[in-house]
Design a protein around this motif. Structure first.
Motif, PDB file in Angstrom:
ATOM      1  N   THR A  52       1.222  -0.959  -0.344  1.00 16.64           N
ATOM      2  CA  THR A  52      -0.117  -0.139  -0.187  1.00 16.64           C
ATOM      3  C   THR A  52       0.709   1.275   0.107  1.00 16.64           C
ATOM      4  N   THR A  53       2.031   1.304   0.460  1.00 16.25           N
ATOM      5  CA  THR A  53       2.902   2.560   0.724  1.00 16.25           C
ATOM      6  C   THR A  53       3.793   2.544   0.062  1.00 16.25           C
ATOM      7  N   ARG A  54       4.051   1.650  -0.568  1.00 11.91           N
ATOM      8  CA  ARG A  54       5.023   1.714  -1.413  1.00 11.91           C
ATOM      9  C   ARG A  54       4.718   2.136  -3.230  1.00 11.91           C
ATOM     10  N   ILE A  55       3.904   2.992  -3.217  1.00 17.62           N
ATOM     11  CA  ILE A  55       3.498   3.733  -4.587  1.00 17.62           C
ATOM     12  C   ILE A  55       4.433   3.894  -5.008  1.00 17.62           C
ATOM     13  N   ASP A  56       5.249   3.895  -5.288  1.00 19.40           N
ATOM     14  CA  ASP A  56       6.360   3.495  -6.626  1.00 19.40           C
ATOM     15  C   ASP A  56       5.824   2.444  -7.391  1.00 19.40           C
ATOM     16  N   ASP A  57       5.140   1.686  -7.421  1.00 20.55           N
ATOM     17  CA  ASP A  57       5.003   0.057  -7.803  1.00 20.55           C
ATOM     18  C   ASP A  57       4.226  -0.405  -8.032  1.00 20.55           C
ATOM     19  N   TRP A  58       3.477   0.894  -8.202  1.00 13.14           N
ATOM     20  CA  TRP A  58       1.628   0.892  -7.793  1.00 13.14           C
ATOM     21  C   TRP A  58       0.950   0.625  -9.533  1.00 13.14           C
ATOM     22  N   PRO A  59       2.123   1.311 -10.352  1.00 13.92           N
ATOM     23  CA  PRO A  59       1.619   0.471 -12.458  1.00 13.92           C
ATOM     24  C   PRO A  59       2.239  -0.348 -12.669  1.00 13.92           C
ATOM     25  N   ALA A  60       3.143  -1.346 -11.748  1.00 12.44           N
ATOM     26  CA  ALA A  60       2.982  -1.844 -12.185  1.00 12.44           C
ATOM     27  C   ALA A  60       2.201  -3.263 -11.885  1.00 12.44           C
ATOM     28  N   PHE A  61       0.908  -2.950 -11.100  1.00 12.35           N
ATOM     29  CA  PHE A  61      -0.270  -4.362 -10.656  1.00 12.35           C
ATOM     30  C   PHE A  61      -0.943  -3.426  -9.974  1.00 12.35           C
TER      31      PHE A  61
END
Length: 141
Positions: A20-29
């Protein structure tokens, strides 16, 4: 208007908090996030902001307004006569996590936005919830 999606994820709250808080990774999943650009460095904290591009929408800057470790991440953005608040609420349930995703609209344009985009907002919350659950399954088999 308030939209809410509750999902049980078979993974510990610590893992879901990290996703949830590692928002930089969101576009990947997350299918609800096309691009995300952090506007500050370091760990996510109150006041942190990011430019977020979502399908069918113009980019918007979201700013963290509340962060309670392992429990709540809330941020908001403003558009003309509209404030959108997104909440990620986590609660441990046994060995898993109950994730509640909330989207609230407020302001003079909230009624119109809810009428025109309410279905899309509900669908986005379901898709986002599914994205978190799928990601958690790949890192916590």
């Amino acid at each position: 208007m308030r939209y809410e999606e509750i999902t049980h994820i078979d993974a510990p709250v610590e893992l879901i908090w990290s996703l949830t808080t590692r928002i930089d990774d969101w576009p990947a999943f997350l299918p609800t996030v096309q691009r995300l650009e952090r506007l500050d460095a370091g760990e996510l904290r109150v006041g942190s902001s990011a430019r977020l591009k979502q399908p069918g929408q113009t980019s918007a800057v979201w700013t963290v307004t509340r962060l309670e470790p392992m429990r709540e991440f809330t941020w908001e953005t403003h558009r003309t006569f509209l404030r959108l608040t997104g909440r990620h609420l986590l609660e441990p349930v046994g060995a898993g996590t109950r994730m509640t995703l909330v989207l609230e609209t407020a302001g003079r344009a909230a009624g119109v936005a809810s009428t025109v985009f309410g279905g899309m907002m509900r669908s986005s919350l379901r898709r986002e919830s599914t994205g978190f659950a799928r990601r958690a399954a790949t890192v916590h088999p």
